[in-house]
Write an enzyme that holds these catalytic residues in place. Sequence first.
Site, PDB file in Angstrom:
ATOM      1  N   THR A   1      46.770  98.243 -57.067  1.00 30.12           N
ATOM      2  CA  THR A   1      47.296  99.513 -57.572  1.00 30.12           C
ATOM      3  C   THR A   1      48.493 100.015 -56.781  1.00 30.12           C
ATOM      4  O   THR A   1      49.384 100.656 -57.351  1.00 30.12           O
ATOM      5  CB  THR A   1      46.168 100.574 -57.544  1.00 30.12           C
ATOM      6  OG1 THR A   1      45.150 100.146 -58.446  1.00 30.12           O
ATOM      7  CG2 THR A   1      46.645 101.937 -57.976  1.00 30.12           C
TER       8      THR A   1
ATOM      9  N   ASP B   1      46.146  92.141 -60.276  1.00 27.11           N
ATOM     10  CA  ASP B   1      45.078  93.123 -60.176  1.00 27.11           C
ATOM     11  C   ASP B   1      43.977  92.339 -59.458  1.00 27.11           C
ATOM     12  O   ASP B   1      43.690  91.186 -59.820  1.00 27.11           O
ATOM     13  CB  ASP B   1      44.613  93.542 -61.586  1.00 27.11           C
ATOM     14  CG  ASP B   1      43.549  94.624 -61.524  1.00 27.11           C
ATOM     15  OD1 ASP B   1      42.537  94.413 -60.845  1.00 27.11           O
ATOM     16  OD2 ASP B   1      43.733  95.667 -62.174  1.00 27.11           O
ATOM     17  N   SER B   2      43.371  92.901 -58.417  1.00 23.73           N
ATOM     18  CA  SER B   2      42.465  92.087 -57.600  1.00 23.73           C
ATOM     19  C   SER B   2      41.252  91.582 -58.375  1.00 23.73           C
ATOM     20  O   SER B   2      40.566  90.665 -57.922  1.00 23.73           O
ATOM     21  CB  SER B   2      42.035  92.850 -56.351  1.00 23.73           C
ATOM     22  OG  SER B   2      41.114  93.863 -56.658  1.00 23.73           O
TER      23      SER B   2
ATOM     24  N   THR C   1      42.010  97.318 -54.579  1.00 26.41           N
ATOM     25  CA  THR C   1      40.789  97.784 -53.905  1.00 26.41           C
ATOM     26  C   THR C   1      39.513  97.194 -54.515  1.00 26.41           C
ATOM     27  O   THR C   1      38.494  97.106 -53.837  1.00 26.41           O
ATOM     28  CB  THR C   1      40.691  99.327 -53.975  1.00 26.41           C
ATOM     29  OG1 THR C   1      40.733  99.715 -55.346  1.00 26.41           O
ATOM     30  CG2 THR C   1      41.815  99.982 -53.213  1.00 26.41           C
ATOM     31  N   ASP C   2      39.574  96.799 -55.799  1.00 23.21           N
ATOM     32  CA  ASP C   2      38.338  96.389 -56.476  1.00 23.21           C
ATOM     33  C   ASP C   2      37.639  95.216 -55.787  1.00 23.21           C
ATOM     34  O   ASP C   2      36.411  95.201 -55.696  1.00 23.21           O
ATOM     35  CB  ASP C   2      38.627  96.038 -57.945  1.00 23.21           C
ATOM     36  CG  ASP C   2      38.894  97.286 -58.786  1.00 23.21           C
ATOM     37  OD1 ASP C   2      38.578  98.398 -58.303  1.00 23.21           O
ATOM     38  OD2 ASP C   2      39.421  97.156 -59.909  1.00 23.21           O
TER      39      ASP C   2
HETATM   40  N1  ASN Z   1      42.127  97.377 -60.236  1.00 21.55           N
HETATM   41  C1  ASN Z   1      42.844  97.638 -59.024  1.00 21.55           C
HETATM   42  C2  ASN Z   1      42.803  96.371 -58.187  1.00 21.55           C
HETATM   43  O1  ASN Z   1      41.806  96.076 -57.595  1.00 21.55           O
HETATM   44  C3  ASN Z   1      42.223  98.798 -58.293  1.00 21.55           C
HETATM   45  C4  ASN Z   1      43.019  99.289 -57.101  1.00 21.55           C
HETATM   46  O2  ASN Z   1      43.758  98.593 -56.454  1.00 21.55           O
HETATM   47  N2  ASN Z   1      42.832 100.548 -56.714  1.00 21.55           N
HETATM   48  O3  ASN Z   1      43.764  95.632 -58.148  1.00 21.55           O
END
Ligand code: ASN
Length: 591
Positions: free
Chosen positions: A51, A125-126, A157-158
């Site tokens: 993100t 996107d992770s 973050t995921d």
């Molecule tokens: N979907 C995003 C990811 O993991 C969530 C994030 O980074 N806050 O790439």
Amino acid sequence: MAAAGETPPAPRLQRLRSSSLSHESLWGSPEVWPAREEARARVLVLNTGGTIGMAGSECDGGLAPQANKLVEALKKMPMLHDAEYAKATKFYDSCALPESTLVLPLSKRKKRVIYSIVEYSPLLDSCNMTTDDWAKIAKDLETYYEQYDGFVILHGTDTMAYTAAALSFMCENLGKTIVLTGAQVPIYELRNDGRSNLLGALLIAGLFVIPEVCLYFHHKLYRGNRVTKVDTGSFDAFSSPNLPPLANAEVDIKIDWGIVWRATTTKKFKVHTDMNRNVGLLRIFPGITATTVRAFLQHPMEGIVLETYGCGNAPNNRPDLLEELRQATERNVVILNCTQCLRGSVAPTYATGQDLAHVGVISGGDMTPEASLAKLSYVLAQSQLTWKEKKQMLCDNLRGEMSSMFTGNQSSLSNSIFIKVMTKFISLNCKEELGALIPSLACAAAKTGDMDALKAIEEVGGNLNCEDYDGRTPLHVASSEGHVHLTEYLLKSGASVYGKDRYGATPLMNAIEFRHMEVIQLLRKTGAHLSKEELENAGTKLCLLASKGDVDGLMAWHLAGVDMEHADYSGRTPLQVSLPNKHLKKFLIKR
Ligand code: ASN
């Protein structure tokens, strides 16, 4: 005297300017030497996506990573790029990747953090990451390991907790700081957490040697294999339920050095990129059928993390379930028991838990499911080990992923008898004050080669990687003195070969300066190396030694990995300036 706000000229530089040697010969070319008065750290940022660098909205398909946008955006953010300094200096001169190199404003510790960004393609996107992406990150860390002081990984973050845990195992004998970070809101938006997360991660990676794979989020630095994502809507998205943060970035960045994990080895850093993919996570729930468990455990599954209730309990009134688990462990499928609870650990408190152990399930202590899965994947890929050895490795604390009470005892400074006796003896009224004496005591012991004193300090939980008032560690001192056994002991106790004192010197530079050949070899074996800047200046040093016929001095540099053909500032090689000395010429020609 300098006026207020003006920096007085450093006395050392003044002395050199008036000496018979030209300052170029000592400091390199004129356009770079003024910057020597402030220390620099180089950090490599691997941008994998997430993100932090996304754009888009719910109505146009949702947030997605944006390529080739981050570096340009960062250049316009004063807290993340000092454009004036960048314009005035060739700060990127000795970076491996000058194209996308930025520089932070001067830190409170009077150090410049210069950082280069490598953008992965495609940015992910992770949720789209796999074990191949972990291997790519690990390989890049290995490729650039010697060229940077620390590393930051930008990541979604995921799945950040999974990647952090996996990298902690994949990075063997780690000696430098690796920090994963990201954001809940893109850095391009007005209110976002990306800016402060990136800044904190860069400062920590550049200013401190915390030889762990860490995760920095919302002012806290965590051990990477202890975290889990707990919140989708808060900037405080991560929790480390069973270990306090390694650092809190408040008014000052406060590191809890007592809990920093260190590789206790004299082996070099390397990465292990082969991970076993036949692993899985199975969460027990009321009414789970034996068919589901059987299907999950069937070939080619080699290991699973069983997420159980409370302190590691599962139904023991279900012989069909227990039978499936027993048959699997008999087929050498590893089953690692972890709790579904956020905090706490597996313990043999209940019969329902003990019956799992009876069918061959192994306790995962207080490991998170993410860390357990990564550990399984790493351990099961060790093809040189027997099944029994793999099982033992799973129970060992490899990277601080589980608390020591599950693997053995660890002393702590706060409850030791030593501290109590010393506290009384020196009439100090609080233990912290005695803790503050440890660096001086440890460095004094290293100076005199007093192994027993060092052992005593370590036994009471004193940190042997501590820094004295000049940023010197016991390893700096032992290397300067040439105490080989003591150096080895310190390395095996987790001392870092990458610590820099306030003059920017590493233990390796100290050992070279005092020509302690065996210490140089030992430090090199452990992964010590000269920085790009030190190598660039080596030619001048070598020529000086060659012109004096100093074979020992040259040998020290040679053992430190320096090529004897390095030219000085005028392009002359040591051979060209050497005295007409047969031994010296022979030495230089042979190398
Ligand atoms: N979907 C995003 C990811 O993991 C969530 C994030 O980074 N806050 O790439």
